[in-house]
Motif scaffolding. Sequence first.
Motif, mmCIF file in Angstrom:
data_model
loop_
_atom_site.group_PDB
_atom_site.id
_atom_site.type_symbol
_atom_site.label_atom_id
_atom_site.label_comp_id
_atom_site.label_asym_id
_atom_site.label_seq_id
_atom_site.Cartn_x
_atom_site.Cartn_y
_atom_site.Cartn_z
ATOM 1 N N ALA A 151 0.849 -1.192 0.000
ATOM 2 C CA ALA A 151 0.000 0.000 0.000
ATOM 3 C C ALA A 151 0.883 1.239 0.000
ATOM 4 C CB ALA A 151 -0.917 -0.005 1.218
ATOM 5 N N TRP A 152 0.704 2.103 -0.997
ATOM 6 C CA TRP A 152 1.544 3.293 -1.099
ATOM 7 C C TRP A 152 1.289 4.247 0.072
ATOM 8 C CZ3 TRP A 152 5.348 2.627 -4.281
ATOM 9 C CH2 TRP A 152 6.149 3.689 -4.674
ATOM 10 N N SER A 153 0.065 4.285 0.558
ATOM 11 C CA SER A 153 -0.265 5.177 1.670
ATOM 12 C C SER A 153 0.256 4.657 3.004
ATOM 13 C CB SER A 153 -1.781 5.349 1.766
ATOM 14 O OG SER A 153 -2.413 4.085 1.986
ATOM 15 N N ASN A 154 0.512 3.346 3.082
ATOM 16 C CA ASN A 154 1.037 2.732 4.301
ATOM 17 C C ASN A 154 1.838 1.499 3.898
ATOM 18 O OD1 ASN A 154 1.638 1.653 6.774
ATOM 19 N ND2 ASN A 154 -0.483 1.122 7.313
ATOM 20 N N THR A 186 -4.232 -1.601 -3.239
ATOM 21 C CA THR A 186 -4.597 -0.206 -3.464
ATOM 22 C C THR A 186 -4.487 0.620 -2.184
ATOM 23 O OG1 THR A 186 -6.935 -0.706 -3.079
ATOM 24 C CG2 THR A 186 -6.130 -0.828 -5.351
ATOM 25 N N LYS A 187 -4.851 0.022 -1.069
ATOM 26 C CA LYS A 187 -4.704 0.617 0.260
ATOM 27 C C LYS A 187 -4.832 -0.510 1.267
ATOM 28 C CE LYS A 187 -9.576 2.052 0.243
ATOM 29 N NZ LYS A 187 -10.507 3.223 0.339
ATOM 30 N N ASN A 221 -7.235 -3.636 1.104
ATOM 31 C CA ASN A 221 -7.838 -3.635 -0.232
ATOM 32 C C ASN A 221 -6.862 -4.197 -1.264
ATOM 33 O OD1 ASN A 221 -10.565 -1.614 -0.430
ATOM 34 N ND2 ASN A 221 -9.313 -1.459 1.418
ATOM 35 N N PRO A 269 -5.754 5.958 -5.065
ATOM 36 C CA PRO A 269 -5.989 4.535 -4.828
ATOM 37 C C PRO A 269 -7.278 4.002 -5.428
ATOM 38 C CG PRO A 269 -6.370 5.808 -2.827
ATOM 39 C CD PRO A 269 -5.756 6.747 -3.815
ATOM 40 N N ARG A 281 -0.645 5.161 -7.814
ATOM 41 C CA ARG A 281 -0.112 5.503 -6.494
ATOM 42 C C ARG A 281 -0.589 6.869 -5.998
ATOM 43 N NH1 ARG A 281 0.980 0.415 -5.026
ATOM 44 N NH2 ARG A 281 2.855 -0.454 -6.013
#
Length: 784
Positions: A499-502, A553-554, A557, A603, A600
């Motif tokens: 996950a790019w956000s985390n 995606t996140k 997910n 999402p 990225r």
Amino acid sequence: MKKRHIAAVTGLLAALLAACGGSGTDSGGSKSAQTLASLTTSGVSKAATRWGAVKFGGGGYVPGLIYHPTSPDVLYARTDMGGAYRWDAAAKAWVPITDGFGAIDGYHHGSETMALDPNDDQRVYMGTGMYLSENADARLYISTNRGDTWQYVKLPFSAGSNSPGRAIGERLMVDPNQPSILFYATRASGMWKSSDYGQTWSQVTSLSTHVMTKSEINAYPSNGVTGFEQVIFDTNTKGSGSATQTIYTAVAKDYADTAGLSYSMYKTTDGGATWTGIATPADVAGFIVPHMVRAKDGMMYVAFTQGNGPGANGPSRLYKFDGTNWTLLKKYDAQQWVNFGMGGLSVSGSGASTRIALGVTNSWGNWDGQPVIQLSDDAGLTWREIASTAPHLPASDGFSGWTDDVEIDPNNPEHILHVHGGGVWETHNASAAKPTWTDAAGGIEETATSSLTAPPPGANYTLLRSAGDISTWVQTELLKAPVRTSNSLFGTTYSADLAWSNPAYMATTGSHGWGSTVVGAYSADSGVTWKAFATNHPDALANNGGASNLIVTKPDNIVWAPSLSTPAYTTDSGATWTYTNLPALAPVGIDRAYRLAADRKNPNKVYAYNSGGAWWSQWSETPHFYTSTDGGRTFTESATFAANSWTADFGATSIAVNPNVEGDVWVTDGKSILHSLDAGATWTKLSAAAPIWGQSAYQPDVYGATSVALGKAPAGAKYSASVYVVGVINGVWGVYRSDDGGASWTRFNDDKHQYGGISTLAADQNVPGRLYISGSGRGVLFSY
């Protein structure tokens, strides 16, 4: 470049330079005058001149270790699909000697056999060709400088460096008395001889004229024909100038039956003009001879085992043969829960005090009484175990199973090495009651990488890597072997994402282990611990091919595309799965799947690419590209993609997304490079890449563009990311880099660093110019 990044790169380079002796060594061993400062203080676009290995440590099968008989420390290791190595005694590490093999040479990146000239320790021969067939597709590589450079000749037969029985041998031998003469014991084409240092070859028709047909070869699983097994020159002399007259060879039942040969061993006393069959003991009828060796007193020691390996089962026998009589030295018969074979065999000395090291295969674990390396110091009268339950540094029980080659150092009988499924072990005190063994795989990187992913800035790791047999690993330091892994859940993995956000959240998919249904897993703590998905994609077990891939995606997910399946998504880390609206993939005769990529920057955007199958298949279709704006639930097809793209097989294609710009997508379709700036609505086909055609009507000799990755751009670049592509530009294959969005390209590697072909890419998001690549069975490399 920010100061913390300069410090990080400087520290890494300092470690690399120290490991290489302080002056800077590339992966081929050559010295470079480039200074540390020039590599660390500038962020400008510059082609990398150095490559290093991202350390895993071993990782693959080393079927053979080959010592020079007289020159100390001249030692080679051949692998089944990851190149060959030379031992560097000063550095106590292996040096790769086939990194100059290009993509067109990938089929020859494994070595079936190697041979050294006893009179010239610079001269090395290597027989190559990955899989046995009815075609004359093997090569003989020849080096006169210990593998620093090679030239090759085409051989009039086939080889099988990655076929069953690949530890048997060595099949290729140099006559120690007249080194212009070489014999090659082939799998399916009989015995062959060269009298001109390997330049030309003729079949030894006095022994057999038969060449196995396609149907005869295909009668054995995985083309596992063993055929002729070894050549042994029966002599104590070298350099006499007269060809050795007495020669032994062994032949397996598979070839013997088709060729009408009645014996499993043969002998000539006139240099090969005529051959006489040798009657072997009745209890080894039909057995394979994995190794036979000659002691200094002329005694022959011969191992027999039922299977051809790797890790062949039993029953098995070890005999000695004095030219007339056979004497049984050791045997293993199948019992209730053990079925040991024999693999490696080496001898030192002569007479009653001959030292024999015997590798016992199909013996797994580390337990009291387990045979792994059996040692005798009285020519086989008594035996003791020297590997199982002995100290291993680092501590490991991964040293047994495929002990298919054992070598006693010809200059130091206390020094013994053996192979296993993941590299090499050695001891320097073999006579001790409990010899100490150390991992001797340093420098060997032989993983078959399937996926690489570099995380965003701020992650506590550097690289996410998946590979055959060894699972998915999280690399926290480039020069230290990783410890975070999903290996406890399953072995071979095909794909991994984060996950790019985390980036602490990641997922992977692969093939399930014995008796298991786990084919997917996730981690929420950067790979420290892993959990199997509570449920699998509905088609994942039935369609568990190597094209399977997934994206994150996140957190929680995931979108998963198993082979030949409609992708499905989960919003709860695999507790439930729901099919997307993407069309099902029809079978086209080869493995394939949708390639997935997550945007990225957004999402909710997910991209799916169907490359169509293969352009030459009658069942293939046109390529398709789809975009989702709801996190991978529903997709809409691009109306313009097919007109710009080319149908290609899954392995020759890739998709990458610019992590800095929403909707900025790149595709390599095996032929060309395609670019979209509007999430796939419209496409530009770049004119830079083009395949190289020639040998095959079914596929290019070298594809035009096969893999793409985007990483951090240097200061002042015209485009927000550096774009890296594997392909052919201006007629030359390599890794290319563009810092202006594909308007111009510069070759990023060179001819010394081709690794038998380069497939998967990942580009660092912190360091400009840092690229991660996977070679052909050559592990993971990085630019610095």
